[in-house]
Design an enzyme around this catalytic site. Structure first.
Site, mmCIF file in Angstrom:
data_model
loop_
_atom_site.group_PDB
_atom_site.id
_atom_site.type_symbol
_atom_site.label_atom_id
_atom_site.label_comp_id
_atom_site.label_asym_id
_atom_site.label_seq_id
_atom_site.Cartn_x
_atom_site.Cartn_y
_atom_site.Cartn_z
ATOM 1 N N CYS A 1 4.705 8.402 -4.576
ATOM 2 C CA CYS A 1 5.595 9.434 -4.071
ATOM 3 C C CYS A 1 4.789 10.699 -3.800
ATOM 4 O O CYS A 1 4.062 11.168 -4.680
ATOM 5 C CB CYS A 1 6.688 9.713 -5.096
ATOM 6 S SG CYS A 1 7.724 11.130 -4.660
ATOM 7 N N GLU B 1 -3.617 -8.208 6.047
ATOM 8 C CA GLU B 1 -4.158 -7.981 7.385
ATOM 9 C C GLU B 1 -5.221 -9.007 7.771
ATOM 10 O O GLU B 1 -6.054 -8.750 8.634
ATOM 11 C CB GLU B 1 -4.733 -6.561 7.466
ATOM 12 C CG GLU B 1 -3.641 -5.506 7.349
ATOM 13 C CD GLU B 1 -4.164 -4.087 7.396
ATOM 14 O OE1 GLU B 1 -3.662 -3.300 8.216
ATOM 15 O OE2 GLU B 1 -5.075 -3.761 6.608
ATOM 16 N N LYS B 2 -5.142 -10.192 7.184
ATOM 17 C CA LYS B 2 -6.168 -11.194 7.479
ATOM 18 C C LYS B 2 -6.118 -11.686 8.927
ATOM 19 O O LYS B 2 -7.118 -12.197 9.437
ATOM 20 C CB LYS B 2 -6.058 -12.374 6.512
ATOM 21 C CG LYS B 2 -4.766 -13.153 6.542
ATOM 22 C CD LYS B 2 -4.783 -14.271 5.500
ATOM 23 C CE LYS B 2 -3.472 -15.036 5.441
ATOM 24 N NZ LYS B 2 -2.369 -14.186 4.890
ATOM 25 N N PHE B 3 -4.977 -11.520 9.600
ATOM 26 C CA PHE B 3 -4.902 -11.925 11.006
ATOM 27 C C PHE B 3 -4.973 -10.722 11.963
ATOM 28 O O PHE B 3 -4.659 -10.844 13.142
ATOM 29 C CB PHE B 3 -3.631 -12.732 11.259
ATOM 30 C CG PHE B 3 -3.649 -14.076 10.564
ATOM 31 C CD1 PHE B 3 -4.671 -14.986 10.804
ATOM 32 C CD2 PHE B 3 -2.667 -14.404 9.646
ATOM 33 C CE1 PHE B 3 -4.699 -16.217 10.155
ATOM 34 C CE2 PHE B 3 -2.678 -15.631 8.995
ATOM 35 C CZ PHE B 3 -3.705 -16.540 9.248
ATOM 36 N N HIS B 4 -5.363 -9.564 11.428
ATOM 37 C CA HIS B 4 -5.622 -8.393 12.270
ATOM 38 C C HIS B 4 -7.030 -8.541 12.846
ATOM 39 O O HIS B 4 -7.983 -8.859 12.140
ATOM 40 C CB HIS B 4 -5.520 -7.123 11.418
ATOM 41 C CG HIS B 4 -5.460 -5.850 12.199
ATOM 42 N ND1 HIS B 4 -6.503 -5.397 12.971
ATOM 43 C CD2 HIS B 4 -4.469 -4.929 12.308
ATOM 44 C CE1 HIS B 4 -6.163 -4.246 13.527
ATOM 45 N NE2 HIS B 4 -4.940 -3.946 13.146
ATOM 46 N N ASN C 1 -5.421 7.992 3.822
ATOM 47 C CA ASN C 1 -5.405 7.147 5.017
ATOM 48 C C ASN C 1 -3.993 7.075 5.568
ATOM 49 O O ASN C 1 -3.052 6.741 4.844
ATOM 50 C CB ASN C 1 -5.870 5.720 4.691
ATOM 51 C CG ASN C 1 -5.919 4.842 5.919
ATOM 52 O OD1 ASN C 1 -6.763 5.024 6.781
ATOM 53 N ND2 ASN C 1 -5.012 3.877 6.010
ATOM 54 N N GLU C 2 -3.846 7.433 6.853
ATOM 55 C CA GLU C 2 -2.545 7.355 7.524
ATOM 56 C C GLU C 2 -1.433 7.889 6.628
ATOM 57 O O GLU C 2 -0.438 7.220 6.337
ATOM 58 C CB GLU C 2 -2.250 5.923 7.962
ATOM 59 C CG GLU C 2 -3.189 5.431 9.048
ATOM 60 C CD GLU C 2 -2.821 4.069 9.615
ATOM 61 O OE1 GLU C 2 -3.176 3.788 10.761
ATOM 62 O OE2 GLU C 2 -2.169 3.275 8.881
ATOM 63 N N TRP D 1 1.223 -6.893 12.578
ATOM 64 C CA TRP D 1 2.487 -6.362 12.059
ATOM 65 C C TRP D 1 3.604 -6.300 13.086
ATOM 66 O O TRP D 1 4.668 -5.736 12.800
ATOM 67 C CB TRP D 1 2.257 -4.974 11.458
ATOM 68 C CG TRP D 1 1.376 -4.084 12.272
ATOM 69 C CD1 TRP D 1 0.022 -3.920 12.115
ATOM 70 C CD2 TRP D 1 1.755 -3.240 13.369
ATOM 71 N NE1 TRP D 1 -0.463 -3.019 13.045
ATOM 72 C CE2 TRP D 1 0.568 -2.589 13.829
ATOM 73 C CE3 TRP D 1 2.958 -2.975 14.011
ATOM 74 C CZ2 TRP D 1 0.580 -1.688 14.889
ATOM 75 C CZ3 TRP D 1 2.968 -2.073 15.073
ATOM 76 C CH2 TRP D 1 1.780 -1.448 15.493
ATOM 77 N N ARG E 1 0.842 -1.187 0.000
ATOM 78 C CA ARG E 1 0.000 0.000 0.000
ATOM 79 C C ARG E 1 0.883 1.245 0.000
ATOM 80 O O ARG E 1 2.085 1.152 0.243
ATOM 81 C CB ARG E 1 -0.953 0.010 1.190
ATOM 82 C CG ARG E 1 -0.299 0.186 2.555
ATOM 83 C CD ARG E 1 -1.362 0.289 3.634
ATOM 84 N NE ARG E 1 -0.816 0.779 4.898
ATOM 85 C CZ ARG E 1 -1.545 1.155 5.943
ATOM 86 N NH1 ARG E 1 -2.865 1.087 5.874
ATOM 87 N NH2 ARG E 1 -0.979 1.587 7.038
ATOM 88 N N GLU F 1 -8.908 4.808 14.679
ATOM 89 C CA GLU F 1 -8.613 3.378 14.573
ATOM 90 C C GLU F 1 -7.954 2.889 15.851
ATOM 91 O O GLU F 1 -7.147 3.606 16.465
ATOM 92 C CB GLU F 1 -7.660 3.077 13.409
ATOM 93 C CG GLU F 1 -8.226 3.206 12.031
ATOM 94 C CD GLU F 1 -7.213 2.778 10.974
ATOM 95 O OE1 GLU F 1 -6.292 1.990 11.307
ATOM 96 O OE2 GLU F 1 -7.324 3.233 9.825
#
Length: 689
Positions: free
Chosen positions: A131, A371-374, A165-166, A331, A127, A323
């Protein structure tokens, strides 16, 4: 496409933007319906209603769905989801969808891809593969924002706009040729001439003197250490460049909508690339993302610090927790699951410190992707799970706390925090790589936190007049005006604690000559002729003079100095080592106040002992009892009532004196309150005039 000037945008905000209005604490999440089939969406909104979710962020990563091919837009999915949410009374925090470019864009225009400091390109597949200085990326991104803002700018479901986002999470520092060109423009605006740039960067060292702007590049990796002035300015530039990008998106939205605009900051332990003091006034409401970092020794206290800093960015007012995680993230080296009740305690710690929204990433745990395990509000296990039951319970708890909206946290102690000091102080070629800025800030905060003291986190340019005590940890870089502001605060009767490695350089990272701590020598009544860092595995015993609560076990670590008194008194001295009997802690009367100096990094118990003495001398009022970090007590105060949040992170019940109504259980409290282990209680207290 013509982008309005900053002045035009500020005028537009004043006349067109409406405040973020809410009747109670918002409870929300990121929702990514594009990851699921339409058959799931109807179930989702019903579950959201069951949980009490009333604010949903969508279209955060929607670009490839909205514009599957260049210039071809498909809003079918987004139309359907927005209408579905609206029909169920759920407000929308609408993303612009620009956070990550679609593959067709990076394939057609690989020049938008970011370059790392070693000059190598970073590719799509993750993601933020763009630049911040790329004109091609900005052109395509703003074209998408125009489409989204025109379509939904007046939609009644949209309560908030969410730019990208972020920003800068992964791509804040880009080193490509587009960035170099933009960096030169920024430098010319800052310095005006090559001669002024050479002076600011000290380019006479190592034959680095520039003769023309075209010779200046981004600070890519070199065979040696890099020019520290160049690296510092590159951080400043990069923060400004992303802010300019935010404002470009905002200006497009403003043409179509009066709804407030924001983006999610990352006030957290491992992100440092944006100077949010310069950003905070440019968003309509401050929003922050925060995740417990189990790489730290004390992640819960860091959460409290981040929440207090978020409130500082909001100038003491309301802010949004955009969030957080219900449980584990994906992560960290070890992604720790939260214990039962921990999600609630974390959430209400943010609320206690000024948050008026509690939101999560994300609604439904992903089946695929990085992020499937988030963790999420709806876990892989579904609704027959302890996590889901706590999610529903948290929604009900927040409803019971809606009346705290509009109240403010009041503190008589502040910590001065500076991203510029962080960048400069942690730069290459410093006296000890074991000494880091954020560690020293956290150490000072932790000592106060253990004493039950509520802390405001403030900018070096903040008005300090309302405080009794101001703590200045490791403020390596400080301007003359900032140093004068702290000295004036003390002269008017305030108390300050300045810690080592403060006042060393000016805004150009130029050492202040005449002895350390440079800008603070007169205030502190000392002079230091030489640093003497201590190896991280060693500690030096300290011996205290009368009038402090330091014990015989007091030690200093990481740092010592060849310090001489120049009007100050020694509060503690080194009891051993090469600096035996040299002052390690000093106190100086300055005007009507007192300035303390800490020339070493004390062990946690010693730091708490010292803070106990200083807070008592300064007349600081603690919100709660001294404790081991497992009990948080914070007050939010309104015109007629105050609300005392008591958060018990420990394994034993805690008894506190209390009077009022406990909102979570609805219990009248006349004398004392028992807060069960792992629980939170919030007491409504009448203010006695």
């Amino acid at each position: 496409m013509t982008t309005p000037s900053i002045t035009q945008v500020e005028s537009d905000r004043a006349t067109r933007a409406t405040p973020f209005v809410q009747s109670g604490i918002s409870y929300g999440c990121d929702y990514n319906p594009e990851q699921w089939g339409p058959e799931v969406w109807a179930d989702d909104v019903l579950l959201m209603q069951q949980a009490g979710v009333d604010l949903v962020a969508i279209n955060i990563f929607g670009w490839s769905s909205l514009e599957p091919r260049q210039g071809e837009y498909d809003f079918t999915l987004l139309d359907t989801v927005i209408e579905l949410l609206h029909a169920h009374g759920i407000r929308v925090n609408l993303g612009t969808g620009t956070s990550s470019p679609p593959p067709w864009l990076t394939t057609a225009h690989p020049e938008i891809l970011p370059q790392a400091e070693d000059g190598t390109t970073r590719y799509s597949g993750g993601r933020q593969a763009w630049c911040p200085s790329s004109p091609v990326f900005r052109e395509h991104a703003l074209r998408l924002v125009e489409q989204v803002a025109r379509r939904y700018g007046a939609h009644p479901a949209v309560a908030l706009w969410h730019v990208s986002n972020e920003l800068g999470c992964h791509n804040a520092l880009c080193y490509d040729d587009d960035t170099a060109a933009a960096f030169r423009v920024w430098l010319e605006a800052r310095y005006g001439s090559i001669a002024a740039l050479n002076d600011a960067w000290g380019t006479s060292f190592w034959s680095q003197r520039y003769g023309a702007w075209a010779e200046v590049h981004t600070p890519r990796l070199t065979l040696s250490s890099r020019n520290p002035g160049q690296v510092l300015d590159f951080h400043r530039f990069s923060s400004d460049e992303l802010l300019d990008y935010y404002r470009a998106e905002e200006s497009v939205i403003r043409r179509h909508s009066r709804v407030p605009v924001t983006t999610n900051f990352m006030v957290t332990a491992h992100i440092r690339n944006l100077d949010y003091w310069s950003w905070a006034s440019k968003v309509d409401i401050v929003a922050n993302d925060h995740y417990l970092d189990h790489r730290l020794n004390d992640p819960t206290t860091e959460l409290a610090f981040a929440a207090d800093l978020s409130r500082g960015l909001a100038d003491g007012g309301a802010w949004l927790l955009m969030e957080q995680a219900t449980s584990a993230v994906n992560w960290q080296p070890l992604n720790v699951a939260k214990n039962q009740g921990e999600m609630t305690r974390n959430s209400l710690s943010h609320v206690a410190r000024g948050a008026e929204a509690v939101c999560f990433f994300q609604w439904r745990a992903s089946q695929q992707g990085s992020e499937k395990f988030h963790s999420a509000l709806v876990p892989h296990a579904g609704t027959d799970s302890a996590l889901w039951r706590e999610v529903v319970q948290l929604g009900a708890t927040l409803d019971r706390l809606n009346e705290v909206i509009g109240t403010r946290v009041v503190a008589d102690t502040a910590i001065v925090f500076s991203w510029e000091a962080w960048w400069a102080g942690d730069n290459e070629s410093r006296p000890s790589v074991s000494v880091t800025y954020l560690d020293q800030v956290h150490a000072a905060y932790t000592a106060l936190h253990r004493l039950g003291v509520t802390v405001d986190i403030v900018s070096p340019d903040a008005d300090l007049s309302g405080y009794r005590l101001v703590v200045v940890p490791a403020l390596y870089l400080v301007t003359d005006s900032q140093a004068d502001r702290i000295a004036a605060f003390v002269a008017m009767g305030g108390h300050a604690l300045v810690t080592f490695y403060s006042g060393i350089v000016d805004e150009d990272d130029r050492v202040r000559l005449g002895g350390y701590p440079g800008a603070f020598r007169t205030l502190l009544g000392i002079t230091v002729e030489e640093f003497a860092p201590i190896a991280p595995e060693l500690a030096v015993r300290l011996t205290a003079t009368a009038g402090t609560t330091l014990t015989e076990r007091a030690t200093g670590t990481l740092w010592s100095e060849r310090l001489h008194l120049a009007g100050a008194e020694a509060v503690a001295r080194y009891a051993e080592g090469p600096l035996t009997d040299v002052p390690a802690i000093t106190r100086n009367i300055h005007g009507d106040g007192a300035a303390w100096y800490l020339a070493t990094a004390p062990d946690p118990a010693t730091y708490r002992d010292l803070m106990r003495t200083i807070t008592a001398t300064a007349g600081v009022t603690a919100a709660g009892p001294e404790n081991d970090g497992l009990l948080e007590v914070v007050r939010r105060i309104g015109d007629e009532r105050s609300y005392r949040f008591i958060i018990n992170h420990g394994n034993t019940d805690r008894e506190l004196d209390a009077h009022g109504v406990e909102l979570i259980t609805g219990t009248d409290i006349s004398r004392s309150l028992c807060v069960p282990a792992g629980a939170v209680r919030v007491i409504r207290e009448d203010i006695v005039s």
